[in-house]
Write a protein that holds these residues in place. Sequence first.
Motif, PDB file in Angstrom:
ATOM      1  N   LEU A  33       0.830  -1.206   0.000  1.00 45.64           N
ATOM      2  CA  LEU A  33       0.000   0.000   0.000  1.00 45.64           C
ATOM      3  C   LEU A  33       0.868   1.261   0.000  1.00 45.64           C
ATOM      4  O   LEU A  33       0.597   2.212  -0.738  1.00 45.64           O
ATOM      5  N   PHE A  34       1.929   1.256   0.799  1.00 44.92           N
ATOM      6  CA  PHE A  34       2.836   2.405   0.855  1.00 44.92           C
ATOM      7  C   PHE A  34       3.462   2.673  -0.515  1.00 44.92           C
ATOM      8  O   PHE A  34       3.494   3.812  -0.979  1.00 44.92           O
ATOM      9  N   PHE A  35       3.942   1.607  -1.183  1.00 46.12           N
ATOM     10  CA  PHE A  35       4.575   1.795  -2.482  1.00 46.12           C
ATOM     11  C   PHE A  35       3.569   2.234  -3.544  1.00 46.12           C
ATOM     12  O   PHE A  35       3.901   3.036  -4.420  1.00 46.12           O
ATOM     13  N   LEU A  36       2.346   1.745  -3.476  1.00 48.02           N
ATOM     14  CA  LEU A  36       1.319   2.202  -4.408  1.00 48.02           C
ATOM     15  C   LEU A  36       0.997   3.680  -4.204  1.00 48.02           C
ATOM     16  O   LEU A  36       0.805   4.428  -5.169  1.00 48.02           O
ATOM     17  N   ILE A  37       0.971   4.107  -2.954  1.00 47.46           N
ATOM     18  CA  ILE A  37       0.747   5.525  -2.663  1.00 47.46           C
ATOM     19  C   ILE A  37       1.903   6.359  -3.208  1.00 47.46           C
ATOM     20  O   ILE A  37       1.694   7.421  -3.803  1.00 47.46           O
ATOM     21  N   MET A  38       3.142   5.876  -3.033  1.00 50.22           N
ATOM     22  CA  MET A  38       4.296   6.626  -3.528  1.00 50.22           C
ATOM     23  C   MET A  38       4.301   6.703  -5.056  1.00 50.22           C
ATOM     24  O   MET A  38       4.669   7.732  -5.630  1.00 50.22           O
ATOM     25  N   VAL A  39       3.878   5.635  -5.736  1.00 48.56           N
ATOM     26  CA  VAL A  39       3.759   5.668  -7.192  1.00 48.56           C
ATOM     27  C   VAL A  39       2.722   6.701  -7.598  1.00 48.56           C
ATOM     28  O   VAL A  39       2.920   7.484  -8.533  1.00 48.56           O
ATOM     29  N   GLY A  40       1.606   6.734  -6.891  1.00 47.64           N
ATOM     30  CA  GLY A  40       0.567   7.722  -7.176  1.00 47.64           C
ATOM     31  C   GLY A  40       1.066   9.149  -6.981  1.00 47.64           C
ATOM     32  O   GLY A  40       0.767  10.033  -7.791  1.00 47.64           O
ATOM     33  N   VAL A  41       1.836   9.379  -5.936  1.00 53.00           N
ATOM     34  CA  VAL A  41       2.396  10.712  -5.692  1.00 53.00           C
ATOM     35  C   VAL A  41       3.364  11.090  -6.817  1.00 53.00           C
ATOM     36  O   VAL A  41       3.351  12.218  -7.311  1.00 53.00           O
ATOM     37  N   GLY A  42       4.182  10.146  -7.251  1.00 51.83           N
ATOM     38  CA  GLY A  42       5.117  10.414  -8.344  1.00 51.83           C
ATOM     39  C   GLY A  42       4.402  10.748  -9.638  1.00 51.83           C
ATOM     40  O   GLY A  42       4.790  11.668 -10.362  1.00 51.83           O
ATOM     41  N   ILE A  43       3.330  10.025  -9.928  1.00 50.73           N
ATOM     42  CA  ILE A  43       2.556  10.313 -11.138  1.00 50.73           C
ATOM     43  C   ILE A  43       1.875  11.669 -11.021  1.00 50.73           C
ATOM     44  O   ILE A  43       1.814  12.425 -11.994  1.00 50.73           O
TER      45      ILE A  43
END
Length: 50
Positions: free
Chosen positions: A17-27
């Motif tokens: 979940l943390f990594f998915l959130i970080m990917v979303g922030v990067g996008i």
Amino acid sequence: MTVKKDTIRHTPFILALFFLIMVGVGIYFKEPSRVMHQAWQICLSCIGIG
């Protein structure tokens, strides 16, 4: 100490979940296009065009 076989480990789910959130922030901050632009410039300078 005995461990139940049906216990669910939470750490992998929290990390995913943390990594998915970080990917979303990067996008959201348009990081993929920035990274692609930098890679393009390095590649062109490497082969002597740019």
